[in-house]
Motif scaffolding. Structure first.
Motif, short mmCIF file in Angstrom:
data_model
loop_
_atom_site.label_atom_id
_atom_site.label_comp_id
_atom_site.label_asym_id
_atom_site.label_seq_id
_atom_site.Cartn_x
_atom_site.Cartn_y
_atom_site.Cartn_z
N LEU A 347 12.52 3.80 -3.29
CA LEU A 347 11.21 3.23 -3.59
C LEU A 347 10.61 3.83 -4.85
O LEU A 347 9.98 3.14 -5.66
N LYS A 348 10.82 5.13 -5.03
CA LYS A 348 10.28 5.77 -6.23
C LYS A 348 10.97 5.25 -7.48
O LYS A 348 10.32 5.02 -8.52
N SER A 349 12.29 5.03 -7.39
CA SER A 349 13.02 4.55 -8.56
C SER A 349 12.73 3.08 -8.85
O SER A 349 12.94 2.60 -9.97
N ALA A 350 12.23 2.34 -7.84
CA ALA A 350 11.99 0.91 -8.02
C ALA A 350 10.83 0.63 -8.96
O ALA A 350 10.83 -0.37 -9.69
N ASN A 370 4.71 4.52 -1.63
CA ASN A 370 5.03 5.93 -1.39
C ASN A 370 3.94 6.66 -0.61
O ASN A 370 3.99 7.88 -0.47
N ASN A 371 2.98 5.93 -0.09
CA ASN A 371 1.91 6.53 0.74
C ASN A 371 2.08 6.04 2.18
O ASN A 371 2.27 4.86 2.42
N ARG A 372 2.00 6.97 3.13
CA ARG A 372 2.31 6.65 4.52
C ARG A 372 1.07 6.50 5.39
O ARG A 372 0.07 7.19 5.22
N ASP A 452 -6.18 0.59 2.65
CA ASP A 452 -6.02 2.03 2.51
C ASP A 452 -4.94 2.41 1.50
O ASP A 452 -4.80 3.59 1.14
N GLY A 453 -4.15 1.44 1.08
CA GLY A 453 -3.08 1.73 0.12
C GLY A 453 -1.92 2.50 0.72
O GLY A 453 -1.40 3.43 0.10
#
Length: 733
Positions: A347-350, A370-372, A452-453
Motif C-alpha cells: 500500500l505504501k508503494s502504491a 495506511n491509517n487503521r 476519520d480517514g
C-alpha cells in the motif's frame, strides 16, 4: 588426513563439552595418530571397527574407523561419560540396511547374536496371550523382509502383546525403524510405509568400491541423510556440534521432509500436520532450496504474526548464512515479514495509484490506506444504524466476521450486490430485509471510517490484493510465496498472497494445521483462487513433545469436528511422538493465591533442585491481564520471571507468556496455569449471535489449549483454582 562423518546422536551436551568435542574432532581430522587423542579399539566389541577417543578425563567419544584403499573415514557417533561411552562403543554396530542399502547404527547387547525380544512391559501378562502383530498375521521375518527392520527390532515388535506395548517399543527404537512401527500400528501397508520413508530408493555403488566409497555413496540415501552428514570443513563441524539436539533440524532432515522441501510442484501445494511435526522446518529448507535453484528468484516467506516472522528469519540465518535475506519487498533473495507488514509495504508503494483498488473494494477512491480503524468502530456503527437488527445480531463479532468472510472477498460495494452475494458457512440466514438492515450498519461503518480517514486491517488486505490484481503482471512482487501457519489467515489475506506471485510452478507453498487455528474463521482456499487440486500431504510424527504430552493435548481436541483449508475433515489419527516422558501432572488449587504458590514452588524446584536452565521453563496463561498478575506473583514469591510479549526469549529467567504469544515457541518444561472453567474456554460473548459462531469459537479455544500444551518438550504441568476447565475433562484423570 582422515575424513569425518557425523551421526545424529541427539546429544544434549553443555557448552563447555561441545567446545571440547569440536577440538577433539578437529585434531582427529588433522592427525588421527596424535597420542593425546587416545583413539583406541575395544576389547571384544560387537563391531571391530569401533573406537573410543578421549575428549577429556571424564568423557569419551565413540567412533567407527572405516578404512578404504586410499582413505580413512571416521564416523562420530557421540560423546558420553567414560564408563557409559565404553559400554556404548562395545555394543554399537555400523551396518548397511539389507533393504535400502543405507548405513545405520544399532546397539546389540550380545555381540554374537542379534538379540532376543524382551518381555512385554504391559500389564497384559495372561498365559498364552498372542502378540498384537501376530494376531494381525505378521511375523518377525516379514518385518525384516518387507521393511528392512533389524532382527532385534522385529523380535521386540512381535513380543508386544497390545497396541500400547507396540507403541512403547516404537518410541524406544531410535530413528526410522521406530517410525516404521508407528506407521504399521496405524494400519499402513508395507508399500506405503516404504514410500513414505524412502526405503525403496536404491543406493548405487560398484563392486569395486572399497568400504569408504561405499559409505560415501550410501550416505546419500534419504534415510541416511536423516541420520548422517559428511563434514568437510571446520565451519561445518562447528555448526553440527553447536546445533545439538535443538538444532538438529538444520542438518538432519527426515526423508519425507526433504522430499517436500526439494520437490517441484505444478501449482500451489499444501503441507499439513500437527504441532511439532516439522512444517516450519520444511518451509525454511524450501526457501533455501528455491534460492539455490535460482539465486535471482524473489522468494517471500511469511506468516501471521511478527513474532513468528522474526522466528522464521532467525531460523533461516541459522540454516544457511549464505542465503540472502532481501531488504526490500520485490528484490531477489528471501524476503521475510508477517503478512500485514507485506500488505502495508504494498500500500505504501502504491501511492496515488491505490485509488483504483479502493474504488473496487470500498466503492470510493480513497488514499488514507495506511491509517487503521480504532477498536469500537463496529459497535459505534451498530449503535448509529442498527436499530432494526435482531438483538442477537447487534454484535461486533457478527459484523467483523460478515465483513471479512463475505463482503470484502467478494468486493461488495453497494446494497444491491450484497442482496445477491453467496454467504457460505456463515450460519446466520438473512432474508432480503435482514440483509438490508445489515448493509445499513456496514454502510455506516464505511462512511464513518472515510470521515476519520482510516481503513481496517481486513480492508487493507483486500485493497492491497486488488491493487496487485489490477496492475496485472507489472507489479507482481514475488516468484515464490511460502506461507507458515496458514490456518490463521483470512480470505482477503489469502487473496493478497494469491496475487503476489503469478500462477505456475512452485508459486504457493502453504504449511498449516487446522487444529492450531487460534484466530479468525474457517476458510476454504478454493473460494479465493487458490487451487490445491490434490497437491496436499500430511506430516504425523511429532519431533517436539513427548508421546504422553501429545496424547494429553490431542485429547483436548477429542469430540470436536475440524476441517482443513480445502474443506475436508481434519483428523488427528496417526499423530505420534518419537519420544517418551512423564504423564502430564494436574494440580488443582483451592484459591488463586494457592495456585501462585504452587507454580512458584514448581518453577523454583526445577531451577534450584533439578538444574533446569531458567529460560527452558515457561508459564503459559490465557490472557495479558493474567500474564501480568502471574509475573508479579512469581516475583513476590522469589521467582523472577520475564513477561514476554514481543521479541525473543532471553536467557536467565523463566518466561510468562499468553497462550497466543507462545505459538511458535518450545520449552523443556511448561506450566499451563489458570486452566479453570470461565477462563479456558473464555466467555466468548461476542460469538453468541449464532450456534455456529459459538461452536467455531469453541474450536478455537480447544485449539488454543492444544497449542499451549504442545509447547512442552519434556514436562507438562496443568494448574487451576476453583473448577477446572471443561476442555480437559475426565480423560485427563
Amino acid at each position: 588426513m582422515p575424513l569425518l562423518m557425523m551421526y545424529n546422536a541427539k546429544e544434549k551436551l553443555d557448552k563447555d563439552l561441545r567446545a571440547k568435542v569440536f577440538t577433539f574432532l578437529g585434531k582427529l581430522q588433522e592427525d588421527d595418530t596424535a597420542p593425546g587423542l587416545h583413539v583406541e579399539p575395544m576389547h571384544n566389541p560387537a563391531d571391530s571397527r569401533v573406537r573410543t577417543g578421549r575428549v577429556d578425563q571424564a568423557y569419551r567419544a565413540v567412533l567407527f574407523k572405516v578404512t578404504g584403499k586410499e582413505e580413512v573415514m571416521y564416523v562420530y557417533v557421540g560423546t558420553w561419560h567414560h564408563d557409559e561411552g565404553i559400554e556404548k562403543a562395545r555394543k554399537s554396530v555400523l551396518s548397511f540396511n539389507p533393504h535400502g542399502g543405507f548405513p545405520e547404527i544399532e546397539e546389540r547387547d550380545d555381540p554374537s547374536t542379534p538379540g532376543e525380544a524382551p518381555a512385554s512391559e504391559s500389564g497384559s501378562t495372561a498365559l498364552n496371550a498372542k502378540p498384537w502383530l501376530a494376531e494381525l498375521g505378521f511375523s518377525a521375518e516379514e518385518l525384516v523382509r518387507e521393511l528392512g527392520l533389524s532382527e532385534a527390532t522385529a523380535r521386540r515388535a512381535l513380543a508386544a502383546l497390545t497396541a500400547e506395548d507396540l507403541l512403547e517399543v516404537a518410541v524406544s527404537v531410535d530413528g526410522w525403524q521406530g517410525e516404521a512401527l508407528m506407521l504399521l500400528l496405524d494400519g499402513m501397508a508395507f508399500e506405503t510405509i516404504r514410500a513414505k520413508l524412502g526405503l525403496d530408493e536404491a543406493v548405487e555403488h560398484d563392486d569395486a568400491d572399497d568400504d569408504v566409497e561405499r559409505l560415501k555413496k550410501a550416505s546419500k540415501h534419504p534415510l541416511a541423510r536423516a541420520s548422517f552428514t559428511y563434514v568437510d570443513s571446520s565451519e561445518e563441524l562447528r555448526q553440527v556440534i553447536e546445533a545439538g539436539d535443538f538444532g538438529a533440524w538444520r542438518i538432519f532432515l527426515h526423508p519425507e521432509q526433504r522430499r517436500y522441501a526439494t520437490k517441484s510442484y505444478n501449482g500451489a501445494f499444501r503441507l499439513s500436520g500437527g504441532a511439532g511435526t516439522g512444517k516450519t522446518v520444511v518451509l525454511v529448507h524450501r526457501a533455501r532450496e528455491l534460492w539455490k535453484a535460482n539465486p535471482d528468484a524473489r522468494i517471500v516467506l511469511t506468516t501471521y504474526t511478527k513474532n513468528l516472522a522474526d522466528m522464521l528469519a532467525s531460523n533461516l540465518r541459522q540454516l544457511d548464512t549464505e542465503v540472502p535475506i532481501a531488504s526490500a519487498f520485490g528484490e531477489s533473495g528471501v524476503y521475510i515479514a508477517n503478512i500485514d507488514a507485506l500488505i502495508a509495504r504494498v500500500l505504501k508503494s502504491a501511492g496515488a495509484d491505490v485509488t483504483a483498488a479502493t474504488s473496487a473494494v470500498l466503492g470510493r477512491p480513497v488514499t488514507h490506506v495506511n491509517n487503521r480503524t480504532d477498536d469500537g468502530a463496529w459497535q459505534a456503527a451498530i449503535d448509529s444504524a442498527g436499530a432494526d437488527l435482531p438483538e442477537a445480531l447487534k454484535s461486533p463479532g457478527f459484523f467483523s466476521a460478515e465483513y471479512s468472510m463475505v463482503v470484502l472477498p467478494a468486493r461488495i460495494t453497494n446494497r444491491a450486490d450484497y442482496f445477491t452475494v453467496a454467504r457460505p458457512g456463515r450460519g446466520v440466514a438473512l432474508n432480503r430485509a435482514g440483509r438490508a438492515h445489515v448493509w445499513s450498519v456496514i454502510d455506516a461503518y464505511r462512511a464513518s471510517a472515510n470521515i476519520d480517514g482510516v481503513i481496517d486491517y481486513e480492508e487493507a488486505a483486500a485493497v492491497a490484493a486488488a491493487h496487485v490484481d489490477l496492475a496485472g503482471g507489472v507489479t507482481r512482487f514475488a516468484d515464490h510465496v511460502l506461507v507458515d501457519e496458514g490456518q490463521d489467515l483470512t480470505p482477503a489475506r489469502w487473496q493478497f498472497l494469491r496475487a503476489l506471485a503469478p500462477e505456475g510452478a512452485d508459486d504457493l507453498f502453504i504449511a498449516e494445521d487446522s487444529h492450531q487455528r487460534i484466530y479468525g474463521q474457517k476458510v476454504v482456499l478454493g473460494r479465493y483462487g487458490i487451487k490445491i487440486v490434490g497437491r496436499s500431504q500430511r506430516l504425523t510424527l511429532n519431533y517436539r513433545t513427548t508421546e504422553q504430552n501429545l496424547r494429553w493435548a490431542v485429547a483436548v481436541l477429542a469430540g470436536a469436528e475440524y476441517s482443513d483449508v480445502e474443506g475436508s475433515d481434519e483428523s488427528t489419527a496417526g499423530y505420534h511422538s518419537a519420544r517418551l516422558g512423564p504423564v502430564p501432572e494436574l494440580v488443582p488449587c483451592t484459591s488463586v493465591s494457592d495456585e501462585y504458590d504452587a507454580v512458584a514452588e514448581r518453577v523454583r524446584t526445577w531451577i534450584d533442585d533439578e538444574g533446569v536452565a531458567p529460560e527452558a521453563i515457561a508459564v503459559l496463561v490465557r490472557d495479558k491481564s493474567t500474564q501480568a498478575r502471574m509475573t508479579t506473583a512469581l516475583g513476590d514469591r522469589g521467582v523472577t520471571a520475564q513477561q514476554v510479549d514481543r521479541g525473543s526469549i532471553k536467557a536467565g529467567h523463566p518466561s510468562v507468556l499468553t497462550m497466543h504469544r507462545a505459538k511458535g515457541t518450545e520449552f523443556e518444561r511448561v506450566v499451563l496455569a489458570g486452566v479453570a472453567d470461565g477462563a479456558v474456554p473464555a466467555a466468548m460473548r461476542s460469538e453468541q449471535y449464532s450456534e455456529e459462531s459459538l461452536a467455531d469459537a469453541m474450536l478455537r479455544e480447544r485449539s488454543l489449549l492444544y497449542v499451549a500444551a504442545t509447547r512442552a518438550r519434556d514436562v507438562l504441568v496443568v494448574t487451576w483454582s476453583g473448577i477446572r476447565s471443561t476442555l480437559i475433562g475426565p480423560q485427563s484423570d
